[in-house]
Design an enzyme around this catalytic site. Sequence first.
Site, PDB file in Angstrom:
ATOM      1  N   LEU A   1       0.883  -1.169   0.109  1.00 28.86           N
ATOM      2  CA  LEU A   1      -0.015   0.111   0.059  1.00 28.86           C
ATOM      3  C   LEU A   1       0.850   1.044   0.047  1.00 28.86           C
ATOM      4  CD1 LEU A   1      -2.752  -0.906   2.663  1.00 28.86           C
ATOM      5  CD2 LEU A   1      -3.259  -0.790   0.131  1.00 28.86           C
ATOM      6  N   ASP A   2       0.601   2.323  -0.869  1.00 31.37           N
ATOM      7  CA  ASP A   2       1.601   3.606  -0.841  1.00 31.37           C
ATOM      8  C   ASP A   2       1.261   4.107   0.591  1.00 31.37           C
ATOM      9  OD1 ASP A   2       1.357   3.342  -3.569  1.00 31.37           O
ATOM     10  OD2 ASP A   2      -0.397   4.381  -3.602  1.00 31.37           O
ATOM     11  N   ALA A   3       2.530   4.713   0.826  1.00 31.50           N
ATOM     12  CA  ALA A   3       2.440   5.341   2.264  1.00 31.50           C
ATOM     13  C   ALA A   3       1.489   6.282   2.661  1.00 31.50           C
ATOM     14  CB  ALA A   3       4.030   6.130   2.125  1.00 31.50           C
TER      15      ALA A   3
ATOM     16  N   THR B   1      -1.793   5.752   1.771  1.00 29.95           N
ATOM     17  CA  THR B   1      -2.668   5.003   1.551  1.00 29.95           C
ATOM     18  C   THR B   1      -2.932   4.125   2.903  1.00 29.95           C
ATOM     19  OG1 THR B   1      -2.758   4.889  -0.744  1.00 29.95           O
ATOM     20  CG2 THR B   1      -4.186   3.069   0.276  1.00 29.95           C
TER      21      THR B   1
ATOM     22  N   ARG C   1      -0.338   2.438  -7.735  1.00 35.45           N
ATOM     23  CA  ARG C   1      -1.260   3.654  -7.434  1.00 35.45           C
ATOM     24  C   ARG C   1      -2.484   3.811  -8.523  1.00 35.45           C
ATOM     25  NH1 ARG C   1       1.373   7.405  -4.244  1.00 35.45           N
ATOM     26  NH2 ARG C   1      -0.060   8.852  -5.115  1.00 35.45           N
TER      27      ARG C   1
END
Length: 265
Positions: A122-124, A126, A207
């Site tokens: 997961l993106d930082a 998110t 993303r």
Amino acid sequence: MSDASTGSTTGGAGSASEEGVRLQKVLANRGVASRRVAEQMIVEGRVRVNGLVVTELGRRIHPETDLVDVDGTAIQLDESKRYVILNKPTGVVSSMSDDRGRPDLRRYTKDWDERLYNVGRLDADTSGLLVLTNDGDLAHVLAHPSFGVTKVYIAKVEGQVLPQTIQRLLKGVELEDGRIAADKARLLDASRGESLVELTLHSGKNRIVRRMMAEVGHPVVELVRRQFGPLHLGTLPVGKARELTTVERGALLTLSRRDGDAPVE
């Protein structure tokens, strides 16, 4: 007479012998049912070993290598495997270490002796559901986009999302790395110049939700992953981790065994 539907014992992994452990004992030890109920399950033909129905109470198996399911749901026999669900906060990178010194996932694995690793990323910026495990085979199935494991996201986005925008997400949008369509999409709420959109995707592209929403003119303000395959975030607080329940482990292992040899095109 020997027949696969009645638990043939003529050779192969998991064949009945004086070695191994009695099947009903294994089921009882793993918390599936009491020994007596497990025996009844076997007699009723509800238990399979390595894909074959077993109805004989004398059957012995090797928990380290044999695969067992009850009523079509996989049973975890390998006690060395650990499965953890984390509600990842924003600001934390999906890695066990970060060369830039950012907060990573190590703080959430201290309660387990095993070396756990994150399944996918997961993106930082998110938050939401992240799986941590030491089961490499299952991690491969869950993380690889070819297996088509679905993820459900809730995105708070800028602007008023209209029904035609939802339809566009379902039909697909062109991004720099190809066309992508949501498996499901629906508008949850819209007020004060922002909208809440639920998106279900099986794509593992980087993303992807943010890029899709930006493409349709609604940049993401906040993003959380609520579901990963059969796992739901539920009421797990942000920043907390817990082991999967028996039911959750069964659902996850069933998915892994079903999809492990059949990637999605």
